[in-house]
Design an enzyme around this catalytic site. Structure first.
Site, PDB file in Angstrom:
ATOM      1  N   LYS A  83      -3.279  -7.347 -71.515  1.00  0.00           N
ATOM      2  CA  LYS A  83      -3.818  -8.152 -70.413  1.00  0.00           C
ATOM      3  C   LYS A  83      -3.024  -7.964 -69.119  1.00  0.00           C
ATOM      4  O   LYS A  83      -3.496  -8.340 -68.047  1.00  0.00           O
ATOM      5  CB  LYS A  83      -3.868  -9.634 -70.800  1.00  0.00           C
ATOM      6  CG  LYS A  83      -2.523 -10.290 -71.005  1.00  0.00           C
ATOM      7  CD  LYS A  83      -2.683 -11.764 -71.330  1.00  0.00           C
ATOM      8  CE  LYS A  83      -1.324 -12.448 -71.454  1.00  0.00           C
ATOM      9  NZ  LYS A  83      -1.441 -13.896 -71.675  1.00  0.00           N
ATOM     10  N   ASP A  84      -1.818  -7.368 -69.210  1.00  0.00           N
ATOM     11  CA  ASP A  84      -1.001  -7.124 -68.018  1.00  0.00           C
ATOM     12  C   ASP A  84      -1.276  -5.773 -67.378  1.00  0.00           C
ATOM     13  O   ASP A  84      -0.754  -5.473 -66.303  1.00  0.00           O
ATOM     14  CB  ASP A  84       0.491  -7.188 -68.368  1.00  0.00           C
ATOM     15  CG  ASP A  84       0.951  -8.592 -68.711  1.00  0.00           C
ATOM     16  OD1 ASP A  84       0.295  -9.549 -68.271  1.00  0.00           O
ATOM     17  OD2 ASP A  84       1.958  -8.726 -69.436  1.00  0.00           O
ATOM     18  N   ARG A 130      -7.300 -18.576 -64.525  1.00  0.00           N
ATOM     19  CA  ARG A 130      -8.255 -18.720 -65.630  1.00  0.00           C
ATOM     20  C   ARG A 130      -7.924 -19.943 -66.483  1.00  0.00           C
ATOM     21  O   ARG A 130      -8.794 -20.764 -66.799  1.00  0.00           O
ATOM     22  CB  ARG A 130      -8.216 -17.450 -66.504  1.00  0.00           C
ATOM     23  CG  ARG A 130      -9.033 -17.529 -67.787  1.00  0.00           C
ATOM     24  CD  ARG A 130      -8.744 -16.334 -68.677  1.00  0.00           C
ATOM     25  NE  ARG A 130      -7.354 -16.285 -69.101  1.00  0.00           N
ATOM     26  CZ  ARG A 130      -6.867 -16.941 -70.160  1.00  0.00           C
ATOM     27  NH1 ARG A 130      -7.668 -17.693 -70.907  1.00  0.00           N
ATOM     28  NH2 ARG A 130      -5.587 -16.844 -70.476  1.00  0.00           N
ATOM     29  N   ARG A 131      -6.660 -20.090 -66.840  1.00  0.00           N
ATOM     30  CA  ARG A 131      -6.248 -21.239 -67.650  1.00  0.00           C
ATOM     31  C   ARG A 131      -6.381 -22.539 -66.858  1.00  0.00           C
ATOM     32  O   ARG A 131      -6.795 -23.558 -67.403  1.00  0.00           O
ATOM     33  CB  ARG A 131      -4.808 -21.046 -68.134  1.00  0.00           C
ATOM     34  CG  ARG A 131      -4.676 -20.010 -69.239  1.00  0.00           C
ATOM     35  CD  ARG A 131      -3.235 -19.727 -69.589  1.00  0.00           C
ATOM     36  NE  ARG A 131      -3.131 -18.863 -70.764  1.00  0.00           N
ATOM     37  CZ  ARG A 131      -2.062 -18.148 -71.081  1.00  0.00           C
ATOM     38  NH1 ARG A 131      -0.980 -18.200 -70.309  1.00  0.00           N
ATOM     39  NH2 ARG A 131      -2.059 -17.398 -72.166  1.00  0.00           N
ATOM     40  N   ARG A 154       6.061 -19.810 -64.318  1.00  0.00           N
ATOM     41  CA  ARG A 154       6.271 -18.422 -64.711  1.00  0.00           C
ATOM     42  C   ARG A 154       7.588 -18.311 -65.457  1.00  0.00           C
ATOM     43  O   ARG A 154       8.319 -19.265 -65.595  1.00  0.00           O
ATOM     44  CB  ARG A 154       6.245 -17.492 -63.488  1.00  0.00           C
ATOM     45  CG  ARG A 154       4.851 -17.368 -62.867  1.00  0.00           C
ATOM     46  CD  ARG A 154       4.768 -16.208 -61.905  1.00  0.00           C
ATOM     47  NE  ARG A 154       5.206 -14.982 -62.531  1.00  0.00           N
ATOM     48  CZ  ARG A 154       6.041 -14.090 -61.964  1.00  0.00           C
ATOM     49  NH1 ARG A 154       6.500 -14.307 -60.745  1.00  0.00           N
ATOM     50  NH2 ARG A 154       6.400 -13.001 -62.604  1.00  0.00           N
ATOM     51  N   ARG A 160       9.724 -21.148 -70.292  1.00  0.00           N
ATOM     52  CA  ARG A 160       8.622 -22.090 -70.116  1.00  0.00           C
ATOM     53  C   ARG A 160       8.751 -23.274 -71.071  1.00  0.00           C
ATOM     54  O   ARG A 160       8.521 -24.422 -70.686  1.00  0.00           O
ATOM     55  CB  ARG A 160       7.290 -21.366 -70.323  1.00  0.00           C
ATOM     56  CG  ARG A 160       7.043 -20.245 -69.335  1.00  0.00           C
ATOM     57  CD  ARG A 160       5.680 -19.614 -69.526  1.00  0.00           C
ATOM     58  NE  ARG A 160       5.587 -18.326 -68.843  1.00  0.00           N
ATOM     59  CZ  ARG A 160       4.459 -17.713 -68.539  1.00  0.00           C
ATOM     60  NH1 ARG A 160       3.305 -18.248 -68.869  1.00  0.00           N
ATOM     61  NH2 ARG A 160       4.465 -16.551 -67.926  1.00  0.00           N
ATOM     62  N   CYS A 249      -5.869 -10.367 -60.902  1.00  0.00           N
ATOM     63  CA  CYS A 249      -5.384 -11.706 -61.261  1.00  0.00           C
ATOM     64  C   CYS A 249      -5.615 -12.677 -60.105  1.00  0.00           C
ATOM     65  O   CYS A 249      -5.045 -13.756 -60.068  1.00  0.00           O
ATOM     66  CB  CYS A 249      -3.901 -11.659 -61.624  1.00  0.00           C
ATOM     67  SG  CYS A 249      -2.849 -11.006 -60.328  1.00  0.00           S
TER      68      CYS A 249
END
Length: 300
Positions: A83-84, A130-131, A154, A160, A249
């Site tokens: 996804k990156d 998105r989240r 981040r 986190r 993104c």
């Protein structure tokens, strides 16, 4: 290849190293006599943790250093969270192997010692648009008497989680795949709420590792033993849809596909302007280009 030692480039975070080790161990289990060596690098995305990705370059900030290292011959392959990966890779490079997909779901992590359901305002940590969009929508049902507000978060997974336990957030959103690869899913100081992929649509490529290498080096032939055909098919389709959408993104877009009963199922969500769009499509395996185009059209 001059040597049977495969030099694997990876970021320095615990998760990136764990992912690279999964690939290394899979290669060493093939019985082909390969050995592996991890080469750790820090990327621009790792150095600049104080800004959202969309402010300083997007997905490529996690990849560029490794692509240059491959082209210079410093490493043979690099392991990325799929996804990156940006849509366009450096000329001469490509995804040479795609191992089996891990759990693609998103997870809401909260402290096990706290109950957030009675709060007037619930602060969720995430840097993903998105989240953010999806948790704010779902939050109306999960916590009908509360206002859900997202704040930028981040850093690596451990950072986190530490900020969550410090009280900076009521909950944080993470990928199930990362938690599982780090062995954190049984930690009793946290409560994990897993969202199904129909309700909370993952990012394109979520849960998939992409192994990048030179297309002309023969490395693909050497590491093809770790290839998973279904994961490759799903990743190619999800990336194709994102490419049709010209997505990075900078906007909230989720794409997830899976093989079911010899057909491909695609779920998607996007928000461009004021309207949130969702799709749920099926397509034949021999016509995935058409399915990708239909999905992108439905999300545009």
């Amino acid at each position: 290849m001059r040597s049977k030692t495969i030099r694997i480039g990876t970021r320095r975070s615990a998760l990136a190293v764990a992912q690279a080790k999964l690939v290394a161990e899979a290669l060493e289990r093939t019985g082909s006599g390969l050995s592996t060596e991890l080469v750790l690098k820090q990327t621009e995305g790792d150095r600049n943790l104080h800004k959202p990705l969309l402010e300083f370059g997007g997905k490529g900030v996690f990849v560029t250093e490794f692509e240059q290292a491959i082209l210079k011959g410093e490493i043979d392959i690099a392991v990325h969270s799929a996804k990156d990966l940006p849509m366009e890779l450096e000329e001469g490079l490509g995804i040479v192997a795609v191992p089996e997909r891990e759990d693609p779901r998103d997870v809401l992590v909260t402290p096990a010692s706290s109950d957030i359901s009675g709060k007037k305002e619930i602060v969720i940590g995430t840097s993903s648009l998105r989240r953010k969009l999806q948790i704010e929508e779902i939050g109306k049902t999960m916590w009908p008497d509360s206002l859900v507000r997202c704040e930028n978060l981040r850093g690596n997974v451990q950072t986190r989680l530490a900020k969550l336990m410090e009280g900076s957030y009521d909950g944080i959103l993470l990928a199930a795949a990362g938690l599982k690869r780090l062995g954190l899913t049984e930690d009793r100081q946290y409560h994990y709420h897993y969202f199904d992929c129909e309700t909370f649509i993952p990012a394109g490529g979520q849960g998939i590792l992409a192994v990048e290498g030179r297309l002309d080096s023969g490395i693909g032939e050497i590491i093809k033993a770790i290839e998973n055909e279904e994961a490759r098919m799903c990743l190619a389709l999800e990336r194709r849809i994102l490419k049709f959408l010209d997505a990075g993104c900078h906007e909230p877009i989720g794409i997830y596909s899976r093989l079911r009963e010899e057909r491909m199922e695609v779920l998607g969500m996007s928000r461009r302007g004021e309207e949130t769009k969702r799709i749920h499509l099926w397509g034949e395996l021999d016509d995935l280009d058409r399915l990708a185009w239909q999905a992108a059209k439905g999300l545009s």
